[in-house]
Motif scaffolding. Structure first.
Motif, PDB file in Angstrom:
ATOM      1  N   GLU A 144      54.841  32.740  52.208  1.00 56.27           N
ATOM      2  CA  GLU A 144      55.281  34.121  51.970  1.00 56.27           C
ATOM      3  C   GLU A 144      56.791  34.230  51.839  1.00 56.27           C
ATOM      4  OE1 GLU A 144      53.582  36.276  55.206  1.00 56.27           O
ATOM      5  OE2 GLU A 144      51.649  36.566  54.194  1.00 56.27           O
ATOM      6  N   GLU A 145      57.510  33.290  52.435  1.00 55.56           N
ATOM      7  CA  GLU A 145      58.975  33.302  52.335  1.00 55.56           C
ATOM      8  C   GLU A 145      59.469  32.826  50.972  1.00 55.56           C
ATOM      9  OE1 GLU A 145      60.148  30.847  55.589  1.00 55.56           O
ATOM     10  OE2 GLU A 145      60.017  32.462  57.078  1.00 55.56           O
ATOM     11  N   VAL A 146      58.633  32.131  50.229  1.00 53.69           N
ATOM     12  CA  VAL A 146      59.010  31.674  48.894  1.00 53.69           C
ATOM     13  C   VAL A 146      58.929  32.859  47.929  1.00 53.69           C
ATOM     14  CG1 VAL A 146      58.450  30.112  47.002  1.00 53.69           C
ATOM     15  CG2 VAL A 146      58.135  29.368  49.369  1.00 53.69           C
ATOM     16  N   PRO A 147      59.999  33.150  47.168  1.00 57.56           N
ATOM     17  CA  PRO A 147      59.932  34.252  46.195  1.00 57.56           C
ATOM     18  C   PRO A 147      58.740  34.074  45.257  1.00 57.56           C
ATOM     19  CG  PRO A 147      62.184  33.434  46.413  1.00 57.56           C
ATOM     20  CD  PRO A 147      61.307  32.489  47.193  1.00 57.56           C
ATOM     21  N   GLU A 148      58.099  35.165  44.943  1.00 52.42           N
ATOM     22  CA  GLU A 148      56.864  35.092  44.174  1.00 52.42           C
ATOM     23  C   GLU A 148      57.025  34.344  42.866  1.00 52.42           C
ATOM     24  OE1 GLU A 148      53.270  38.054  42.631  1.00 52.42           O
ATOM     25  OE2 GLU A 148      54.928  38.830  43.842  1.00 52.42           O
ATOM     26  N   HIS A 149      58.181  34.507  42.196  1.00 53.92           N
ATOM     27  CA  HIS A 149      58.369  33.843  40.906  1.00 53.92           C
ATOM     28  C   HIS A 149      58.591  32.334  41.059  1.00 53.92           C
ATOM     29  CE1 HIS A 149      62.387  34.984  42.329  1.00 53.92           C
ATOM     30  NE2 HIS A 149      62.890  34.014  41.586  1.00 53.92           N
ATOM     31  N   HIS A 150      58.797  31.855  42.289  1.00 60.55           N
ATOM     32  CA  HIS A 150      58.917  30.423  42.543  1.00 60.55           C
ATOM     33  C   HIS A 150      57.674  29.852  43.235  1.00 60.55           C
ATOM     34  CE1 HIS A 150      62.974  30.130  41.164  1.00 60.55           C
ATOM     35  NE2 HIS A 150      63.491  30.882  42.122  1.00 60.55           N
ATOM     36  N   ARG A 151      56.705  30.704  43.554  1.00 60.99           N
ATOM     37  CA  ARG A 151      55.547  30.281  44.342  1.00 60.99           C
ATOM     38  C   ARG A 151      54.488  29.651  43.445  1.00 60.99           C
ATOM     39  NH1 ARG A 151      53.359  35.149  47.383  1.00 60.99           N
ATOM     40  NH2 ARG A 151      55.550  35.292  48.016  1.00 60.99           N
ATOM     41  N   THR A 152      54.839  28.491  42.915  1.00 62.29           N
ATOM     42  CA  THR A 152      53.926  27.773  42.025  1.00 62.29           C
ATOM     43  C   THR A 152      52.931  26.953  42.847  1.00 62.29           C
ATOM     44  OG1 THR A 152      55.371  25.842  41.893  1.00 62.29           O
ATOM     45  CG2 THR A 152      55.744  27.604  40.279  1.00 62.29           C
ATOM     46  N   ARG A 153      51.898  26.455  42.177  1.00 61.71           N
ATOM     47  CA  ARG A 153      50.926  25.599  42.856  1.00 61.71           C
ATOM     48  C   ARG A 153      51.602  24.360  43.416  1.00 61.71           C
ATOM     49  NH1 ARG A 153      47.100  25.831  45.905  1.00 61.71           N
ATOM     50  NH2 ARG A 153      46.289  27.502  44.569  1.00 61.71           N
ATOM     51  N   GLN A 154      52.567  23.817  42.676  1.00 61.69           N
ATOM     52  CA  GLN A 154      53.268  22.624  43.145  1.00 61.69           C
ATOM     53  C   GLN A 154      54.035  22.901  44.429  1.00 61.69           C
ATOM     54  OE1 GLN A 154      56.078  21.056  40.315  1.00 61.69           O
ATOM     55  NE2 GLN A 154      56.322  19.127  41.418  1.00 61.69           N
ATOM     56  N   VAL A 155      54.698  24.053  44.507  1.00 62.52           N
ATOM     57  CA  VAL A 155      55.467  24.422  45.699  1.00 62.52           C
ATOM     58  C   VAL A 155      54.527  24.649  46.878  1.00 62.52           C
ATOM     59  CG1 VAL A 155      56.910  26.231  46.729  1.00 62.52           C
ATOM     60  CG2 VAL A 155      57.429  25.368  44.435  1.00 62.52           C
ATOM     61  N   VAL A 156      53.440  25.378  46.644  1.00 66.70           N
ATOM     62  CA  VAL A 156      52.489  25.664  47.720  1.00 66.70           C
ATOM     63  C   VAL A 156      51.849  24.370  48.219  1.00 66.70           C
ATOM     64  CG1 VAL A 156      50.293  26.797  48.265  1.00 66.70           C
ATOM     65  CG2 VAL A 156      52.043  28.013  46.952  1.00 66.70           C
ATOM     66  N   ASP A 157      51.485  23.467  47.295  1.00 71.33           N
ATOM     67  CA  ASP A 157      50.883  22.196  47.698  1.00 71.33           C
ATOM     68  C   ASP A 157      51.859  21.355  48.508  1.00 71.33           C
ATOM     69  OD1 ASP A 157      48.473  22.783  46.551  1.00 71.33           O
ATOM     70  OD2 ASP A 157      48.714  21.464  44.814  1.00 71.33           O
ATOM     71  N   ALA A 158      53.141  21.409  48.151  1.00 73.13           N
ATOM     72  CA  ALA A 158      54.137  20.637  48.894  1.00 73.13           C
ATOM     73  C   ALA A 158      54.253  21.127  50.329  1.00 73.13           C
ATOM     74  CB  ALA A 158      55.490  20.714  48.188  1.00 73.13           C
ATOM     75  N   ILE A 159      54.205  22.437  50.519  1.00 77.28           N
ATOM     76  CA  ILE A 159      54.238  22.994  51.876  1.00 77.28           C
ATOM     77  C   ILE A 159      52.989  22.573  52.643  1.00 77.28           C
ATOM     78  CG2 ILE A 159      54.202  25.132  53.227  1.00 77.28           C
ATOM     79  CD1 ILE A 159      55.813  26.442  50.967  1.00 77.28           C
ATOM     80  N   ALA A 160      51.839  22.692  51.980  1.00 82.07           N
ATOM     81  CA  ALA A 160      50.576  22.310  52.623  1.00 82.07           C
ATOM     82  C   ALA A 160      50.589  20.842  53.025  1.00 82.07           C
ATOM     83  CB  ALA A 160      49.406  22.603  51.689  1.00 82.07           C
ATOM     84  N   ASP A 161      51.034  19.983  52.119  1.00 83.05           N
ATOM     85  CA  ASP A 161      51.039  18.549  52.413  1.00 83.05           C
ATOM     86  C   ASP A 161      51.955  18.224  53.586  1.00 83.05           C
ATOM     87  OD1 ASP A 161      49.217  17.903  50.463  1.00 83.05           O
ATOM     88  OD2 ASP A 161      50.725  17.469  48.944  1.00 83.05           O
ATOM     89  N   GLU A 162      53.092  18.893  53.661  1.00 78.77           N
ATOM     90  CA  GLU A 162      54.033  18.623  54.758  1.00 78.77           C
ATOM     91  C   GLU A 162      53.432  19.011  56.099  1.00 78.77           C
ATOM     92  OE1 GLU A 162      56.722  18.999  57.766  1.00 78.77           O
ATOM     93  OE2 GLU A 162      56.231  20.881  56.757  1.00 78.77           O
ATOM     94  N   ILE A 163      52.728  20.132  56.130  1.00 79.76           N
ATOM     95  CA  ILE A 163      52.137  20.606  57.389  1.00 79.76           C
ATOM     96  C   ILE A 163      50.918  19.793  57.764  1.00 79.76           C
ATOM     97  CG2 ILE A 163      50.962  22.551  58.511  1.00 79.76           C
ATOM     98  CD1 ILE A 163      52.755  24.410  56.825  1.00 79.76           C
ATOM     99  N   TRP A 164      49.996  19.617  56.815  1.00 80.40           N
ATOM    100  CA  TRP A 164      48.696  19.034  57.152  1.00 80.40           C
ATOM    101  C   TRP A 164      48.722  17.517  57.274  1.00 80.40           C
ATOM    102  CZ3 TRP A 164      46.889  22.902  59.232  1.00 80.40           C
ATOM    103  CH2 TRP A 164      46.884  24.167  58.637  1.00 80.40           C
ATOM    104  N   SER A 165      49.802  16.889  56.841  1.00 77.60           N
ATOM    105  CA  SER A 165      49.904  15.444  57.012  1.00 77.60           C
ATOM    106  C   SER A 165      50.440  15.058  58.385  1.00 77.60           C
ATOM    107  CB  SER A 165      50.806  14.839  55.930  1.00 77.60           C
ATOM    108  OG  SER A 165      52.123  15.354  56.019  1.00 77.60           O
ATOM    109  N   ARG A 166      50.867  16.033  59.178  1.00 78.72           N
ATOM    110  CA  ARG A 166      51.356  15.732  60.517  1.00 78.72           C
ATOM    111  C   ARG A 166      50.226  15.214  61.396  1.00 78.72           C
ATOM    112  NH1 ARG A 166      54.133  21.666  61.318  1.00 78.72           N
ATOM    113  NH2 ARG A 166      55.768  21.460  59.723  1.00 78.72           N
ATOM    114  N   PRO A 167      50.527  14.298  62.315  1.00 78.12           N
ATOM    115  CA  PRO A 167      49.486  13.819  63.225  1.00 78.12           C
ATOM    116  C   PRO A 167      49.130  14.873  64.259  1.00 78.12           C
ATOM    117  CG  PRO A 167      51.594  12.848  63.795  1.00 78.12           C
ATOM    118  CD  PRO A 167      51.807  13.606  62.516  1.00 78.12           C
ATOM    119  N   LEU A 168      47.867  14.926  64.617  1.00 82.40           N
ATOM    120  CA  LEU A 168      47.436  15.797  65.705  1.00 82.40           C
ATOM    121  C   LEU A 168      48.021  15.295  67.015  1.00 82.40           C
ATOM    122  CD1 LEU A 168      43.642  16.498  65.100  1.00 82.40           C
ATOM    123  CD2 LEU A 168      45.340  18.221  65.676  1.00 82.40           C
TER     124      LEU A 168
END
Length: 230
Positions: A144-168
């Motif tokens: 939500e902090e990413v401006p809408e015109h920059h909120r591409t699938r690539q940007v969203v996937d990069a955020i997801a990958d950074e979070i979900w790749s962390r070890p439990l």
């Protein structure tokens, strides 16, 4: 080509569970396919396993839902449309007709192994859940902090990958992605115990309702096969 006879599920509850799994899978991808494998069980009846891919971030996690069969004439192995399979489940009758096979994606040709799984951990779900929910909140806030015109699938996937790749924290061998996938497909709930197993380059997180499996490294020779996981 001889049509595959309908599969008789052990009871209507199995049909309802399979329906729920397919419906959730289709929310991620309306064109989703599933790899079906069914084999007779030693004690009678049989087991059906449905493998589906959850496209979370740029990576994928396999979700596995099994169902008990009242009986089975012969082993089954087919890749089919998840949408057609959902329509073919007759909950009141407790049966599922197998749709015509489709050309499957690459993931459907390489499933986790049947055997060789070694236990890694048995974390309580109430220890995994808070960490998972913190990741969900972080993902929502950062996207939500990413401006809408920059909120591409690539940007969203990069955020997801950074979070979900962390070890439990409670199971450092397991990436948070596995818990997120189990939650997204409806397997992970706040209570109960989980099991984590490893086989070569594969990791499996299992809950009462089903399992999710991911590859951590290339796993040559992993082979294909039914993994009746519940």
């Amino acid at each position: 080509m001889t049509a595959t006879p309908p599969l008789d599920l052990a009871d209507t509850g199995e049909a309802a569970d399979l329906t729920a799994f397919l419906a959730r899978l289709l929310r991620f991808d309306r064109a989703a396919v599933v790899r079906l494998q069914a084999v007779p069980a030693v004690e009678g009846g049989g087991v059906l396993a449905a493998f589906g891919r959850l496209p979370l971030g740029s990576s994928g996690v396999l979700a596995i839902r099994t169902a008990r069969l009242a009986g089975i004439e012969r082993a089954l192995d087919a890749t089919v449309s998840a949408g057609q399979l959902l329509e073919a489940v007759d909950e009141p009758a407790g049966t599922v007709a197998v749709p015509p096979p489709v050309t499957g994606p690459a993931w459907a040709g390489l499933l986790p192994p049947r055997t060789g799984w070694q236990p890694v951990a048995e974390p309580a779900a109430d220890r995994v859940f808070p960490e998972l929910m913190a990741g969900v909140r972080e993902f929502k806030r950062r996207t939500e902090e990413v401006p809408e015109h920059h909120r591409t699938r690539q940007v969203v996937d990069a955020i997801a990958d950074e979070i979900w790749s962390r070890p439990l924290e409670v199971v450092p061998d397991l990436p948070l992605r596995a818990a997120h996938a189990a939650y997204a497909i409806g397997f992970l709930r706040p209570a109960g115990r989980l099991t984590v197993h490893r086989a070569g380059g594969w990791l499996r997180l299992s809950a009462a309702a089903g399992s999710v499996v991911l590859r951590t490294t290339d796993a040559p020779g992993a082979g294909l096969g039914l993994s009746p996981l519940r």
